[in-house]
Design an enzyme around this catalytic site. Structure first.
Site, PDB file in Angstrom:
ATOM      1  N   LYS A  90       0.936  -1.271   0.073  1.00  0.00           N
ATOM      2  CA  LYS A  90       0.093  -0.033  -0.219  1.00  0.00           C
ATOM      3  C   LYS A  90       0.859   1.314   0.083  1.00  0.00           C
ATOM      4  O   LYS A  90       1.724   1.293   0.938  1.00  0.00           O
ATOM      5  CB  LYS A  90      -0.657  -0.090   1.451  1.00  0.00           C
ATOM      6  CG  LYS A  90      -1.715   1.192   1.371  1.00  0.00           C
ATOM      7  CD  LYS A  90      -3.172   0.921   0.963  1.00  0.00           C
ATOM      8  CE  LYS A  90      -4.075   2.051   0.816  1.00  0.00           C
ATOM      9  NZ  LYS A  90      -3.724   2.568  -0.629  1.00  0.00           N
ATOM     10  N   GLN A 111       7.316   3.847   3.640  1.00  0.00           N
ATOM     11  CA  GLN A 111       5.942   3.479   3.885  1.00  0.00           C
ATOM     12  C   GLN A 111       5.969   2.387   4.783  1.00  0.00           C
ATOM     13  O   GLN A 111       4.947   2.144   5.384  1.00  0.00           O
ATOM     14  CB  GLN A 111       5.573   3.348   2.331  1.00  0.00           C
ATOM     15  CG  GLN A 111       3.942   3.336   2.257  1.00  0.00           C
ATOM     16  CD  GLN A 111       3.245   4.613   2.127  1.00  0.00           C
ATOM     17  OE1 GLN A 111       3.947   5.379   1.473  1.00  0.00           O
ATOM     18  NE2 GLN A 111       2.250   4.693   2.829  1.00  0.00           N
ATOM     19  N   LYS A 126       5.454   1.793  -3.169  1.00  0.00           N
ATOM     20  CA  LYS A 126       5.206   3.120  -3.802  1.00  0.00           C
ATOM     21  C   LYS A 126       5.372   2.987  -5.413  1.00  0.00           C
ATOM     22  O   LYS A 126       5.921   2.199  -5.868  1.00  0.00           O
ATOM     23  CB  LYS A 126       6.415   4.079  -3.055  1.00  0.00           C
ATOM     24  CG  LYS A 126       6.103   5.506  -3.277  1.00  0.00           C
ATOM     25  CD  LYS A 126       5.096   6.004  -2.262  1.00  0.00           C
ATOM     26  CE  LYS A 126       4.733   7.652  -2.683  1.00  0.00           C
ATOM     27  NZ  LYS A 126       3.856   8.178  -1.380  1.00  0.00           N
ATOM     28  N   ASP A 166      -0.593  10.627  -4.613  1.00  0.00           N
ATOM     29  CA  ASP A 166       0.565  11.274  -3.990  1.00  0.00           C
ATOM     30  C   ASP A 166       0.888  12.583  -4.944  1.00  0.00           C
ATOM     31  O   ASP A 166      -0.252  13.282  -5.523  1.00  0.00           O
ATOM     32  CB  ASP A 166       1.797  10.619  -3.904  1.00  0.00           C
ATOM     33  CG  ASP A 166       3.034  11.049  -3.114  1.00  0.00           C
ATOM     34  OD1 ASP A 166       3.013  11.185  -1.881  1.00  0.00           O
ATOM     35  OD2 ASP A 166       4.025  11.344  -3.594  1.00  0.00           O
ATOM     36  N   THR A 209      -4.267  13.321   5.384  1.00  0.00           N
ATOM     37  CA  THR A 209      -3.304  13.572   5.741  1.00  0.00           C
ATOM     38  C   THR A 209      -3.004  14.776   6.722  1.00  0.00           C
ATOM     39  O   THR A 209      -2.361  14.872   7.524  1.00  0.00           O
ATOM     40  CB  THR A 209      -2.524  13.324   4.630  1.00  0.00           C
ATOM     41  OG1 THR A 209      -2.644  12.308   3.761  1.00  0.00           O
ATOM     42  CG2 THR A 209      -0.766  13.534   4.956  1.00  0.00           C
ATOM     43  N   SER A 376      -6.829   5.517   3.994  1.00  0.00           N
ATOM     44  CA  SER A 376      -6.975   4.851   2.677  1.00  0.00           C
ATOM     45  C   SER A 376      -7.221   3.307   3.233  1.00  0.00           C
ATOM     46  O   SER A 376      -8.079   2.637   2.575  1.00  0.00           O
ATOM     47  CB  SER A 376      -5.587   4.649   2.033  1.00  0.00           C
ATOM     48  OG  SER A 376      -5.575   5.878   1.137  1.00  0.00           O
TER      49      SER A 376
HETATM   50  P1  NDP Z   1       0.425  17.808  -4.019  1.00  0.00           P
HETATM   51  O1  NDP Z   1       0.753  17.612  -5.395  1.00  0.00           O
HETATM   52  O2  NDP Z   1      -1.170  18.079  -3.763  1.00  0.00           O
HETATM   53  O3  NDP Z   1       1.032  19.320  -3.528  1.00  0.00           O
HETATM   54  C1  NDP Z   1       2.294  19.253  -3.421  1.00  0.00           C
HETATM   55  C2  NDP Z   1       2.786  20.741  -2.920  1.00  0.00           C
HETATM   56  O4  NDP Z   1       4.018  20.982  -2.666  1.00  0.00           O
HETATM   57  C3  NDP Z   1       2.457  21.616  -3.869  1.00  0.00           C
HETATM   58  O5  NDP Z   1       2.120  22.971  -3.496  1.00  0.00           O
HETATM   59  C4  NDP Z   1       3.805  21.693  -4.779  1.00  0.00           C
HETATM   60  O6  NDP Z   1       3.934  22.922  -5.504  1.00  0.00           O
HETATM   61  C5  NDP Z   1       4.707  21.729  -3.476  1.00  0.00           C
HETATM   62  N1  NDP Z   1       6.176  20.986  -4.268  1.00  0.00           N
HETATM   63  C6  NDP Z   1       6.344  20.062  -4.881  1.00  0.00           C
HETATM   64  N2  NDP Z   1       7.445  19.801  -5.248  1.00  0.00           N
HETATM   65  C7  NDP Z   1       7.920  21.036  -4.726  1.00  0.00           C
HETATM   66  C8  NDP Z   1       9.331  21.343  -4.723  1.00  0.00           C
HETATM   67  N3  NDP Z   1      10.189  20.791  -5.513  1.00  0.00           N
HETATM   68  N4  NDP Z   1       9.705  22.527  -4.369  1.00  0.00           N
HETATM   69  C9  NDP Z   1       8.790  23.364  -3.627  1.00  0.00           C
HETATM   70  N5  NDP Z   1       7.265  22.890  -3.413  1.00  0.00           N
HETATM   71  C10 NDP Z   1       7.128  21.704  -4.065  1.00  0.00           C
HETATM   72  O7  NDP Z   1       0.978  16.659  -3.082  1.00  0.00           O
HETATM   73  P2  NDP Z   1       0.532  16.420  -1.501  1.00  0.00           P
HETATM   74  O8  NDP Z   1      -0.020  17.520  -0.799  1.00  0.00           O
HETATM   75  O9  NDP Z   1      -0.441  15.283  -1.963  1.00  0.00           O
HETATM   76  O10 NDP Z   1       1.938  15.918  -1.194  1.00  0.00           O
HETATM   77  C11 NDP Z   1       2.648  16.668  -0.405  1.00  0.00           C
HETATM   78  C12 NDP Z   1       4.011  15.943   0.444  1.00  0.00           C
HETATM   79  O11 NDP Z   1       3.160  14.981   1.337  1.00  0.00           O
HETATM   80  C13 NDP Z   1       4.550  14.805  -0.347  1.00  0.00           C
HETATM   81  O12 NDP Z   1       5.922  14.654   0.174  1.00  0.00           O
HETATM   82  C14 NDP Z   1       3.789  13.649  -0.386  1.00  0.00           C
HETATM   83  O13 NDP Z   1       4.801  12.340  -0.320  1.00  0.00           O
HETATM   84  C15 NDP Z   1       3.387  13.663   1.130  1.00  0.00           C
HETATM   85  N6  NDP Z   1       2.170  12.770   1.641  1.00  0.00           N
HETATM   86  C16 NDP Z   1       0.909  13.002   0.959  1.00  0.00           C
HETATM   87  C17 NDP Z   1      -0.177  11.998   1.382  1.00  0.00           C
HETATM   88  C18 NDP Z   1      -1.358  12.302   0.662  1.00  0.00           C
HETATM   89  O14 NDP Z   1      -2.375  11.676   1.262  1.00  0.00           O
HETATM   90  N7  NDP Z   1      -1.502  13.177  -0.162  1.00  0.00           N
HETATM   91  C19 NDP Z   1       0.118  11.111   2.400  1.00  0.00           C
HETATM   92  C20 NDP Z   1       1.353  11.142   3.101  1.00  0.00           C
HETATM   93  C21 NDP Z   1       2.240  12.149   2.508  1.00  0.00           C
HETATM   94  P3  NDP Z   1       3.785  23.134  -7.046  1.00  0.00           P
HETATM   95  O15 NDP Z   1       2.191  22.761  -7.274  1.00  0.00           O
HETATM   96  O16 NDP Z   1       4.267  24.437  -7.597  1.00  0.00           O
HETATM   97  O17 NDP Z   1       4.392  21.716  -7.727  1.00  0.00           O
END
Ligand code: NDP
Length: 445
Positions: A90, A111, A126, A166, A209, A376
């Site tokens: 998962k 994970q 993943k 993700d 999350t 999930s």
């Molecule tokens: P999203 O794609 O919804 O959002 C990601 C955010 O981070 C956006 O604002 C994006 O900006 C920014 N971002 C991405 N890459 C970069 C970078 N290199 N530098 C600066 N900002 C960046 O993803 P999530 O919110 O789902 O995920 C965010 C984090 O949380 C990740 O690490 C993910 O693995 C982790 N996570 C998510 C879960 C979930 O349920 N969604 C569960 C557990 C962990 P921009 O739009 O400009 O790219």
């Protein structure tokens, strides 16, 4: 040389060019040292660590698709099925140009322990692609998702491997992939999570999350007689995790003053107006700088630098290694008392060590963002039962799960004499369950 050092050297030698994977393994092994040293003979005799750091399977494939100009594009697709000792694999799918095998192995490895901490029966995996959904039309995203799932569908299933979203994979992408899976297999089953509410999704999954992050933060702060109410909070990112972490902080009376995206950050001394952020990010798929055009008094700054804003609590919710040692020093100098990771490994190793050495309260992502995968797993439960629970029911389960995780990591840290070190606590608590399951199942995995 200790068993953990031996294994780290082996991982570096056998997995060249994978720095993120090395970093994740090192962080976990260093903090497992206490428990491994105490049980070295037991674990060495069955080569437990050698097996733990090796994914059960890595599937890597080609994803051809046709863009709006009629040109064939080709991306790389992957699924890392890391460890199934306690349940079906998962873990999310990430669509981002930076995706490669190293990043997916680091995420898959982390994970395993995160899923174990949820208390639910889910193994670690993943996957993803170097495809960038940004700037693509809906039709292009659909064409890509259908091609990606055509190959991935051969390796997943409700009882084998259940991917989720993700970075770059939200409800739209899950929908396109689920439709294609159903078309190829003829099965209406819980093979993906994060589905839409009227076709098998779970209430609270979207918020899980971010809400979970703030629930466990609240549990930790309360344990130290601190309240979130009236605290100033900085949240990096403005995606799924960042938006719902902000929402829950605001519901609990805290004030979020800054958010960001990969271009820059906004500062709003009056507190972020989340409706505006949701409109920009969830509806218009725009850039965070548009916030400053719409909200009087808000300031947009191009580039990194969000951690220079004075706050009591920092919630890195964007991506890996976004908070480095200099940022950590700035946070400390500005009086920040707690950092809780919403993203996966957003804090560099040096920054984490600094924060811990300075006595700041620090919650590692594998514990603090586990509410997403935990919910999930609740979606999987509902799919198997052919039932849907109410928002309140799932939210209550999520809150209980996060309180339990805090209790587990806090207890593990105390048991091994490092009270308050939740990095060590999370790794040990997550590891113990997986190690026991692997030992019980012989040398099969
Ligand atoms: P999203 O794609 O919804 O959002 C990601 C955010 O981070 C956006 O604002 C994006 O900006 C920014 N971002 C991405 N890459 C970069 C970078 N290199 N530098 C600066 N900002 C960046 O993803 P999530 O919110 O789902 O995920 C965010 C984090 O949380 C990740 O690490 C993910 O693995 C982790 N996570 C998510 C879960 C979930 O349920 N969604 C569960 C557990 C962990 P921009 O739009 O400009 O790219």
């Amino acid at each position: 040389m200790s068993y953990t050092e031996e294994i780290y050297d082996r991982v570096v030698a056998q997995n060249p060019g994978e720095p993120e994977f090395h970093q994740a393994v090192k962080e976990v092994l260093d903090s497992l040292k206490l428990v491994i040293d105490a049980n070295e003979e037991k674990y060495r005799s069955v080569s437990l660590l050698e097996r733990l750091v090796e994914p059960e399977r890595i599937i890597s494939f080609k994803v051809p698709w046709v863009d709006d100009n009629g040109k064939v594009q080709v991306n790389k697709g992957y699924r890392v099925q890391f460890n199934s000792a306690i349940g079906p694999y998962k873990g999310g799918l990430r669509f981002h140009p930076s995706v490669n095998q190293s990043i997916l192995k680091f995420l898959g490895f982390e994970q395993i322990f995160k899923n174990s901490l949820t208390g639910l029966p889910i193994g670690g995996g993943k996957g993803g692609s170097n495809f960038d959904p940004k700037g693509k039309s809906d039709r292009e995203v659909m064409a890509f998702c259908q091609s990606f799932m055509t190959e991935l569908s051969k390796y997943i299933g409700a009882d084998e491997d259940v991917p989720a979203g993700d970075i770059g994979v939200g409800g739209r992408e899950i929908g396109y992939m689920y439709g294609q899976y159903k078309r190829l297999t003829g099965k209406y089953e819980g093979v993906l999570t994060g589905k839409g509410l009227n076709w098998g999704g779970s209430l609270v999954r979207t918020q899980a999350t971010g809400y979970g992050l703030v629930y466990i933060l609240d549990a930790m702060l309360k344990d130290h007689d601190i309240s979130i109410a009236d605290k100033t909070v900085v949240v990096s990112g403005s995606g799924n995790v960042a938006i719902y972490a902000t929402e829950k902080v605001q519901q609990l009376g805290g004030k979020v003053v800054a958010m960001s995206d990969s271009n820059g950050y906004i500062y709003d001394a009056n507190g972020i107006n989340l409706d505006v952020v949701k409109d920009i990010k969830e509806i218009r798929r725009g850039r965070i700088k548009e916030y400053a055009d719409e909200v009087p008094g808000a300031v947009y700054t191009e580039g990194k630098g969000i951690w220079s804003i004075k706050c009591d609590i920092a919630l890195p919710c964007a991506t890996q290694n976004e908070l480095n040692l200099d940022d950590a020093k700035t946070l400390k100098a500005n009086g920040c008392i707690a950092v809780a990771e919403g993203a996966n490994m957003p804090t560099t190793r040096e920054a984490t060590d600094f924060l811990l050495a300075e006595g700041m309260k620090f919650l590692p992502g594998k514990a603090s963002n586990a509410g997403g995968v935990g919910t999930s797993a609740l979606e999987m439960c509902q799919n198997s039962m052919r039932r849907s629970w109410s928002f309140e029911e799932v939210d209550e389960m999520l809150q209980r799960m996060m309180n339990d995780i805090y209790a587990k990591i806090s207890d593990a840290a105390s048991r091994y004499g490092v009270e308050g070190n939740y990095v060590v606590g999370a790794n040990i608590a997550g590891f113990e369950k997986v190690a026991d399951a692997m030992m019980a199942q012989g040398t099969a995995l």
